[in-house]
Structure formats: C-alpha cells, structure tokens
Write a protein that holds these residues in place. Structure first.
Motif, PDB file in Angstrom:
ATOM      1  N   ILE A  13       0.855  -1.190   0.000  1.00 47.75           N
ATOM      2  CA  ILE A  13       0.000   0.000   0.000  1.00 47.75           C
ATOM      3  C   ILE A  13       0.887   1.234   0.000  1.00 47.75           C
ATOM      4  CG2 ILE A  13      -1.790   1.297   1.217  1.00 47.75           C
ATOM      5  CD1 ILE A  13      -2.714  -1.306   2.478  1.00 47.75           C
ATOM      6  N   VAL A  14       0.629   2.130  -0.944  1.00 50.73           N
ATOM      7  CA  VAL A  14       1.336   3.411  -1.025  1.00 50.73           C
ATOM      8  C   VAL A  14       0.284   4.511  -1.028  1.00 50.73           C
ATOM      9  CG1 VAL A  14       2.974   4.836  -2.296  1.00 50.73           C
ATOM     10  CG2 VAL A  14       3.201   2.338  -2.330  1.00 50.73           C
ATOM     11  N   VAL A  15       0.331   5.371  -0.013  1.00 56.06           N
ATOM     12  CA  VAL A  15      -0.644   6.460   0.123  1.00 56.06           C
ATOM     13  C   VAL A  15       0.119   7.768   0.240  1.00 56.06           C
ATOM     14  CG1 VAL A  15      -2.543   7.401   1.490  1.00 56.06           C
ATOM     15  CG2 VAL A  15      -2.279   4.919   1.273  1.00 56.06           C
ATOM     16  N   ASN A  16      -0.317   8.759  -0.498  1.00 59.08           N
ATOM     17  CA  ASN A  16       0.295  10.086  -0.374  1.00 59.08           C
ATOM     18  C   ASN A  16      -0.778  11.142  -0.169  1.00 59.08           C
ATOM     19  OD1 ASN A  16       0.085   9.590  -3.581  1.00 59.08           O
ATOM     20  ND2 ASN A  16      -0.164  11.784  -3.168  1.00 59.08           N
ATOM     21  N   PHE A  27      -3.603  10.373  -3.016  1.00 63.74           N
ATOM     22  CA  PHE A  27      -3.781   9.242  -3.934  1.00 63.74           C
ATOM     23  C   PHE A  27      -3.369   7.966  -3.204  1.00 63.74           C
ATOM     24  CE2 PHE A  27      -3.223   6.650  -7.743  1.00 63.74           C
ATOM     25  CZ  PHE A  27      -4.261   7.124  -8.541  1.00 63.74           C
ATOM     26  N   ARG A  28      -3.998   6.864  -3.584  1.00 65.28           N
ATOM     27  CA  ARG A  28      -3.763   5.577  -2.925  1.00 65.28           C
ATOM     28  C   ARG A  28      -3.537   4.486  -3.964  1.00 65.28           C
ATOM     29  NH1 ARG A  28      -7.200   1.261  -1.433  1.00 65.28           N
ATOM     30  NH2 ARG A  28      -6.531   0.100   0.419  1.00 65.28           N
ATOM     31  N   VAL A  29      -2.511   3.698  -3.750  1.00 61.04           N
ATOM     32  CA  VAL A  29      -2.219   2.521  -4.567  1.00 61.04           C
ATOM     33  C   VAL A  29      -2.153   1.324  -3.634  1.00 61.04           C
ATOM     34  CG1 VAL A  29      -0.567   1.393  -6.090  1.00 61.04           C
ATOM     35  CG2 VAL A  29      -0.977   3.854  -6.307  1.00 61.04           C
ATOM     36  N   ALA A  30      -3.004   0.339  -3.864  1.00 58.71           N
ATOM     37  CA  ALA A  30      -3.031  -0.858  -3.019  1.00 58.71           C
ATOM     38  C   ALA A  30      -3.000  -2.082  -3.910  1.00 58.71           C
ATOM     39  CB  ALA A  30      -4.288  -0.861  -2.144  1.00 58.71           C
ATOM     40  N   ALA A  31      -2.033  -2.955  -3.662  1.00 58.09           N
ATOM     41  CA  ALA A  31      -1.877  -4.174  -4.456  1.00 58.09           C
ATOM     42  C   ALA A  31      -1.840  -5.383  -3.537  1.00 58.09           C
ATOM     43  CB  ALA A  31      -0.607  -4.110  -5.297  1.00 58.09           C
ATOM     44  N   ARG A  32      -2.499  -6.435  -3.963  1.00 60.24           N
ATOM     45  CA  ARG A  32      -2.469  -7.713  -3.255  1.00 60.24           C
ATOM     46  C   ARG A  32      -1.874  -8.750  -4.199  1.00 60.24           C
ATOM     47  NH1 ARG A  32      -5.304 -12.433  -2.210  1.00 60.24           N
ATOM     48  NH2 ARG A  32      -5.324 -13.057  -0.006  1.00 60.24           N
ATOM     49  N   LEU A  33      -0.705  -9.257  -3.847  1.00 56.89           N
ATOM     50  CA  LEU A  33       0.034 -10.176  -4.714  1.00 56.89           C
ATOM     51  C   LEU A  33       0.087 -11.557  -4.066  1.00 56.89           C
ATOM     52  CD1 LEU A  33       3.030  -7.773  -5.492  1.00 56.89           C
ATOM     53  CD2 LEU A  33       0.849  -7.952  -6.696  1.00 56.89           C
ATOM     54  N   VAL A  85      -6.476   1.452  -7.255  1.00 50.67           N
ATOM     55  CA  VAL A  85      -5.879   2.782  -7.280  1.00 50.67           C
ATOM     56  C   VAL A  85      -6.984   3.819  -7.386  1.00 50.67           C
ATOM     57  CG1 VAL A  85      -3.743   1.979  -8.349  1.00 50.67           C
ATOM     58  CG2 VAL A  85      -5.616   2.735  -9.796  1.00 50.67           C
ATOM     59  N   GLY A  86      -6.734   5.008  -6.843  1.00 56.53           N
ATOM     60  CA  GLY A  86      -7.723   6.072  -6.950  1.00 56.53           C
ATOM     61  C   GLY A  86      -7.398   7.232  -6.037  1.00 56.53           C
TER      62      GLY A  86
END
Length: 392
Positions: free
Chosen positions: A330-333, A376-382, A368-369
């Motif tokens: 998760i990357v949030v700014n 802005f938020r980027v969330a990935a589940r791998l 993402v959104g």
C-alpha cells in the motif's frame, strides 16, 4: 436525430405548397389547379433532399423553370422570374446540398443556377421586380457557407478520431514495452535459479560420495537440460532486450532494496514513511517468490515516482506486509504542498498500465484512486503462489 430532417422538410412542404398555390392563383392570375400542381412540383422534392439532395435538386430546377412560364404574364408589380416561395425552397435545398455533396457537385449546381437565372431573366417583364440576382447570390452564399461548416466539422471529427487512435496506440505501445520489460526481468530471475541448478547438478558427483552410475547420469541429464534451457532463454532475451539495454545486466531489485529506494526519494524532497515488519524483511519476506518480490518493488517505485511528479512535497506512506497467502503493498500520499508543473498536472496513465500488468502477471489485484483530501492511494495484493498462467 434521423427523423428530425424529415420533420423539417415536411414542415417547409406543408407551408410552401398552400402559400405557392394561393400566391400564384391570387396575385399572378394562374389557374388554381395549375397553381397547386406547380406548388407541389416545386416543394415536394424537399422531402427527397434529406437522403438524395442532388436528385431532389434536378427535380426542383426543372419544376422551377416550368413554373416560371405561367407567371410571365402576371401583374408586373410582383417578383419575377422567381416567386418568394421558390427562393425560400431553393435556399433550403441548397442547405441540404452543401451538407451532403462534394465541392465539384456544388459548383456545378451553382453554375446551372446562374445560367438558368440569367436565361429566365431575359423573358421577364422589365417592369417587374427582378429576383434572379437574389437567387444567384443567396444560393451561392448558402452553398459556400454550408460547405465550409461541413468541412470544418469533418476536420474536427478526423482530429478527434486521430487523437483517439494515437492515445490507443500509445497505450498499446506502453503495454507492450512493459510486457517486454517484465519478460526481461523474469528471464534474469529465472536464469539465476537455472544457473544454480546447473552448477549443483554438475558438481554433485564431486560433492557427494558413493553415487551410482545411474545417479551420475541423472545429474548429468539434469545439468544438460538446465544448460539447454539457459541457452533458449538467452536467445529469447536477445530478442526482447532493446539496444540501449544490452549492458543492463545488474541483478533485479526486490523488497530488500526498498530502503535504498526510499532514501533516494527522500533526497527528492518527498517525505516517506515505511511501515513493515523488520523481522519479516530478513525472514519471511526473503521467502517471497522472485516474481512477486520484483513486482512489489516496481509497484512501490512507480507509485513514488508519481508522487514526485504529481504531488511534490506530499507526505507518502508505504506499507508492505504479509497476509496469510499474499503480499500486501500500500502506497498512500497526501495532497501536494508545492505548485504542480503544468506538464505534470495531468498524467498519461502509462505508469498505472505497468502496475496493472505486473499485478495481472502474478494473479493479484490492484486498487488505485484519489482520496477525499486530494491525495492518492495505490493498493496491491500479490498472491505468494504465482499461477502458471496470468488471469485476465
């Protein structure tokens, strides 16, 4: 929209036929039956003009020429050789022509109109009001204006289509470039393990004591297969690797390189906070599959690059954690604290395309959104168990 032109044509016909009949019979002294026939002949082709304007013009010009004959002997005080109804109907017909026909056809229509108007003008009563020049000027102006408007609309439509095609091509090119880059990176990861297998299989007879002949042959077969696979992968890499990347042989980065990535980003004046388990970084995270490890690093890298470009000075928070069977990134700014450059105010979305392609490769999900506060938020589940073939 398809019915509207027919309704407009019917409206003009419904007005012009009775008005023409009344004016010809009342003002020009034409027989009422003949006046009605002339009105129908001059006005009815407007309905055909919706689909076949050139054919409608041929019928109209013929009806106009024949319809002027009865009015030459009318009252000299009334317009001649064309009645006001003829002028109105002809101008409407010219509008339909200008929207459908080519420049050459429209020029021919106007030249015929000029010739017919001048020729009929010689037969009119010299004391009557001349309408031939009026018809020439109005028809020419309408044909020219309609042609310019149509060509302008076509030009704008082609520009929009070209921009749409260009955007689609750029997106496709970016996707193909990202796929090629992923293939090169996966080659480097897999090649390392294949090289280890080759070395282990070749050195097994020297490291292990008491091996039978069949066992030695089995190890030799494994080593030969691994070398053959490496040869094929290197051949594939030669096709995929671009000319400017021939010397790019450094090991592929992973989660262990996150701190270096964060430090370089901090030097770019973006405060970054990293939250993940210290023990997991050297323990469980070390067991993350290479494809997932590389994809997670690239997602964080692209997300931080977007922060630098589109939200300068914003606070960024990175969270990397292990779930039961997946790696969560998760990357949030927050919102930008500095003015955004006009060149970076709107992105192309190519970075997000690369993220989605990497997540798709390992069968994960990406969310993402923008956030309500302007961030802005980027969330990935791998998933840790990478599927044999990527899911769509």
């Amino acid at each position: 929209m398809r019915v509207l032109p027919y309704l407009i044509a019917l409206g003009f016909i419904a007005v012009l036929i009775p008005v023409t009949t009344q004016v010809l019979s009342g003002d020009y002294g034409v027989d009422s039956g003949l006046a009605g026939a002339v009105g129908v002949a001059q006005s009815a082709p407007l309905l055909l003009a919706v689909s076949r304007p050139l054919a409608a013009w041929c019928l109209t010009i013929t009806a106009v020429v024949l319809g002027t004959l009865p009015i030459f002997h009318g009252d000299a005080h009334y317009p001649s050789p064309f009645t006001p109804m003829v002028v109105v109907g002809y101008v409407v017909l010219c509008i339909a022509l200008s929207l459908r026909e080519s420049r050459r056809a429209l020029l021919g229509v106007w030249l015929v109109t000029v010739v017919v108007s001048i020729a009929l003008g010689f037969f009119r009563d010299r004391t009557s009001q001349d309408t031939s020049v009026l018809l020439i000027v109005l028809s020419g102006g309408v044909l020219l204006l309609g042609t310019l408007l149509r060509e302008r609309g076509e030009t704008q439509r082609r520009l929009v289509e070209q921009e749409t095609i260009s955007d689609a091509e750029r997106t496709r090119r970016t996707l193909l470039e990202e796929r090629a880059r992923i293939a090169r990176e996966l080659h480097d990861v897999v090649a390392h393990h294949m090289s280890v297998i080759t070395v282990q299989a070749d050195s097994a007879p020297y490291r292990l004591q008491g091996l039978t002949g069949e066992t030695r042959e089995e190890f030799a077969s494994i080593a030969a297969g691994a070398r053959e696979s490496l040869t094929e992968m290197r051949r594939l890499l030669a096709v995929l690797r671009s000319e400017d990347a021939q010397g790019d042989l450094a090991p592929q980065p992973g989660l262990a390189h996150l701190r270096q990535l964060v430090e370089s980003t901090v030097r770019g004046q973006v405060p970054v906070d990293v939250s993940f388990l210290e023990l997991a970084l050297v323990g469980e995270l070390a067991d993350v599959p290479p494809a997932v490890d590389l994809s997670a690093f690239r997602i964080v890298q692209e997300a931080l690059a977007n922060v630098v470009r589109h939200a300068p000075g914003a606070q960024a928070h990175i969270s990397v954690d292990l779930d039961d069977d997946a790696l969560l990134v998760i990357v949030v700014n927050g919102p930008p604290r500095e003015p955004v450059s006009p060149l970076e105010s709107t992105g192309t979305g190519h970075g997000l395309i690369g993220m989605r392609e990497r997540v798709r490769l390992v069968g994960g999900t990406l969310d993402v959104g923008p956030l309500p506060d302007g961030g802005f938020r980027v969330a990935a589940r791998l998933p840790l168990a990478v599927p044999d073939s990527p899911t769509a």
